[in-house]
Design a protein around this motif. Sequence first.
Motif, PDB file in Angstrom:
ATOM      1  N   ASP A  86      -2.566  -5.796   8.344  1.00 12.76           N
ATOM      2  CA  ASP A  86      -2.217  -5.616   7.201  1.00 12.76           C
ATOM      3  C   ASP A  86      -1.204  -6.178   6.579  1.00 12.76           C
ATOM      4  N   TYR A  87      -1.039  -7.689   7.181  1.00 14.40           N
ATOM      5  CA  TYR A  87       0.160  -8.556   6.631  1.00 14.40           C
ATOM      6  C   TYR A  87      -0.224  -9.631   5.919  1.00 14.40           C
ATOM      7  N   GLU A  88      -1.609  -9.807   5.556  1.00  8.78           N
ATOM      8  CA  GLU A  88      -2.165 -11.000   4.724  1.00  8.78           C
ATOM      9  C   GLU A  88      -1.703 -10.834   3.289  1.00  8.78           C
ATOM     10  N   ARG A  89      -2.186  -9.580   2.839  1.00  8.32           N
ATOM     11  CA  ARG A  89      -2.233  -9.242   1.220  1.00  8.32           C
ATOM     12  C   ARG A  89      -1.881  -7.763   1.115  1.00  8.32           C
ATOM     13  N   TYR A  90      -0.421  -7.522   0.849  1.00 12.49           N
ATOM     14  CA  TYR A  90      -0.018  -6.315   0.687  1.00 12.49           C
ATOM     15  C   TYR A  90       1.249  -6.244  -0.364  1.00 12.49           C
ATOM     16  N   PHE A  91       1.631  -5.224  -0.897  1.00 14.28           N
ATOM     17  CA  PHE A  91       2.616  -4.930  -1.773  1.00 14.28           C
ATOM     18  C   PHE A  91       3.340  -3.480  -0.888  1.00 14.28           C
ATOM     19  N   ILE A  92       4.493  -3.356  -1.522  1.00 13.07           N
ATOM     20  CA  ILE A  92       5.556  -2.464  -0.802  1.00 13.07           C
ATOM     21  C   ILE A  92       5.954  -1.570  -2.025  1.00 13.07           C
ATOM     22  N   HIS A  93       6.016  -0.068  -1.715  1.00 10.85           N
ATOM     23  CA  HIS A  93       6.217   0.900  -2.840  1.00 10.85           C
ATOM     24  C   HIS A  93       7.159   1.910  -2.277  1.00 10.85           C
ATOM     25  N   ARG A  94       8.324   2.057  -2.328  1.00  7.55           N
ATOM     26  CA  ARG A  94       9.003   3.201  -1.820  1.00  7.55           C
ATOM     27  C   ARG A  94       9.302   3.010  -0.279  1.00  7.55           C
ATOM     28  N   GLY A  95       9.179   1.876   0.335  1.00  4.49           N
ATOM     29  CA  GLY A  95       9.106   1.745   1.866  1.00  4.49           C
ATOM     30  C   GLY A  95       7.691   1.775   2.335  1.00  4.49           C
ATOM     31  N   THR A  96       6.672   1.899   1.632  1.00  6.15           N
ATOM     32  CA  THR A  96       5.494   2.141   2.143  1.00  6.15           C
ATOM     33  C   THR A  96       4.594   0.862   1.839  1.00  6.15           C
ATOM     34  N   ARG A  97       3.908   0.419   2.940  1.00  7.59           N
ATOM     35  CA  ARG A  97       3.053  -1.057   2.791  1.00  7.59           C
ATOM     36  C   ARG A  97       1.581  -0.633   2.463  1.00  7.59           C
ATOM     37  N   TYR A  98       1.057  -1.145   1.303  1.00  7.10           N
ATOM     38  CA  TYR A  98      -0.041  -0.858   0.838  1.00  7.10           C
ATOM     39  C   TYR A  98      -0.898  -2.099   0.978  1.00  7.10           C
ATOM     40  N   HIS A  99      -1.874  -2.275   1.925  1.00  6.05           N
ATOM     41  CA  HIS A  99      -2.701  -3.714   1.949  1.00  6.05           C
ATOM     42  C   HIS A  99      -4.067  -3.654   1.591  1.00  6.05           C
ATOM     43  N   HIS A 100      -4.552  -4.697   1.953  1.00  3.04           N
ATOM     44  CA  HIS A 100      -5.824  -4.922   1.063  1.00  3.04           C
ATOM     45  C   HIS A 100      -7.170  -4.417   1.680  1.00  3.04           C
ATOM     46  N   ILE A 101      -7.125  -3.925   2.947  1.00  2.00           N
ATOM     47  CA  ILE A 101      -8.316  -3.512   3.776  1.00  2.00           C
ATOM     48  C   ILE A 101      -8.559  -2.092   3.180  1.00  2.00           C
ATOM     49  N   LEU A 102      -9.606  -1.777   2.495  1.00  2.00           N
ATOM     50  CA  LEU A 102      -9.638  -0.399   1.947  1.00  2.00           C
ATOM     51  C   LEU A 102     -10.333   0.373   2.727  1.00  2.00           C
ATOM     52  N   ASP A 103     -10.250   1.664   2.941  1.00  2.00           N
ATOM     53  CA  ASP A 103     -11.298   2.649   3.403  1.00  2.00           C
ATOM     54  C   ASP A 103     -12.048   3.064   2.482  1.00  2.00           C
ATOM     55  N   PRO A 104     -13.460   3.048   2.406  1.00  2.00           N
ATOM     56  CA  PRO A 104     -14.426   3.294   1.538  1.00  2.00           C
ATOM     57  C   PRO A 104     -14.661   4.862   1.564  1.00  2.00           C
ATOM     58  N   ARG A 105     -14.051   5.351   2.456  1.00  2.00           N
ATOM     59  CA  ARG A 105     -14.223   6.783   2.256  1.00  2.00           C
ATOM     60  C   ARG A 105     -13.080   7.520   1.305  1.00  2.00           C
ATOM     61  N   SER A 106     -11.760   6.783   1.481  1.00  2.00           N
ATOM     62  CA  SER A 106     -10.783   7.245   0.580  1.00  2.00           C
ATOM     63  C   SER A 106     -10.464   6.403  -0.625  1.00  2.00           C
ATOM     64  N   GLY A 107     -11.018   5.218  -0.818  1.00  2.00           N
ATOM     65  CA  GLY A 107     -10.618   4.207  -1.644  1.00  2.00           C
ATOM     66  C   GLY A 107      -9.016   3.868  -1.518  1.00  2.00           C
ATOM     67  N   ALA A 108      -8.472   3.931  -0.479  1.00  2.00           N
ATOM     68  CA  ALA A 108      -6.963   3.568  -0.365  1.00  2.00           C
ATOM     69  C   ALA A 108      -7.004   2.790   1.068  1.00  2.00           C
ATOM     70  N   PRO A 109      -5.835   2.155   1.137  1.00  5.70           N
ATOM     71  CA  PRO A 109      -5.565   1.323   2.600  1.00  5.70           C
ATOM     72  C   PRO A 109      -5.836   2.121   3.686  1.00  5.70           C
ATOM     73  N   ALA A 110      -6.876   1.608   4.512  1.00  3.64           N
ATOM     74  CA  ALA A 110      -7.025   2.234   5.921  1.00  3.64           C
ATOM     75  C   ALA A 110      -5.492   2.433   6.723  1.00  3.64           C
ATOM     76  N   ARG A 111      -5.448   3.418   7.412  1.00  4.09           N
ATOM     77  CA  ARG A 111      -4.125   3.757   8.044  1.00  4.09           C
ATOM     78  C   ARG A 111      -4.369   4.010   9.545  1.00  4.09           C
ATOM     79  N   GLY A 112      -3.308   3.693  10.157  1.00  2.00           N
ATOM     80  CA  GLY A 112      -3.107   3.869  11.747  1.00  2.00           C
ATOM     81  C   GLY A 112      -3.047   2.710  12.489  1.00  2.00           C
ATOM     82  N   LEU A 113      -3.771   1.424  12.103  1.00  2.00           N
ATOM     83  CA  LEU A 113      -3.831   0.258  12.915  1.00  2.00           C
ATOM     84  C   LEU A 113      -3.144  -0.742  12.052  1.00  2.00           C
TER      85      LEU A 113
END
Length: 330
Positions: A220-247
């Motif tokens: 999650d460290y190659e392509r990402y941005f930060i918003h209000r302390g949360t990291r949003y990265h480029h590996i998207l979960d096709p089920r949610s349409g959002a960055p995968a979480r947990g790993l």
Amino acid sequence: MGTLASISVHAPDNAQTQAALQSALKTLDTLNQTWHPWESGAALAQFNASIRGGNWVPVPAQLLPLLRTALRYHAESQGLFDPGLGALTALWGFKEAPDPGIQHPPPSLSAIEELLKKGVGIGHLQLRQDSSGAWMARSDSPALILDFGGLAKGYAVDVVIDELARYGIHDAVVNLGGNLRVAGSKGGEPWRIGIRAPRGDGVLAALRTAENMSVLTSGDYERYFIHRGTRYHHILDPRSGAPARGLISVTVVTPTGLRGELASKALFIAGPRDWPRMASRLGIDKALVVEENGQVWVTPAMKPLLEFAPGVRARVRALPLPPTDSGQAA
């Protein structure tokens, strides 16, 4: 391909070696230009535009191998690996790598849901052969944009290793942003590969390589941005349409770069609870996984290859993989 490329060879410093390196770099440039999903002159970008109308169109020969491979691994990973999320990638602002540490808000939930309703994902692509044997394709969704960013680097390191071998160079390491393919040795000694720590600038572990293996990492460290302390990265979960979480990092060792990159993405998206089952399903026995809380998991087949950095060993636990799913892909 949105990352740094490096090629290391153990070979005489002569004209043939220089020619091999120049040819390999030219090959990388050609692949990048062919597979770019956004640049208008790229074969993939043109193909994306052509399938939007819903009509059957010819599949360019240079795209067919990756396209068929993508469909196969999409099925094997039960949809977790999905190279049809280009529209979501653009919505999240990951068409290009953001500046490190940049801060800006994520897209709205309504915008994500609207795209998902329109239909994203490679499941909306249909592929067939016509009466002459030519491959044709069409999309049943105007929102489908193919993006090979999740498999192109793995495929490319395989191609470059083969290119170097044609010049007689059989001892090399090709690295595309943490996606590596190793061939031969370094003067008779194994190549040693550093696995990047997902937080900070250090190394998580050193890996002793065999003469022909690939080491692929998704993090999650190659392509990402930060918003209000949360990291949003480029590996998207096709089920949610959002960055995968947990790993935050998954490293796998496989015979080829292509299989490794596809598998590392699927395991990352599967998450902390399901990655062992997905690894077993995909035939991956060598994996190193880091959770958001810093816990490090390693499979029994991977552990002997690793030398962990000081301070990491206390966080490492071995985890045997479950039995292979009945009816799973080989």
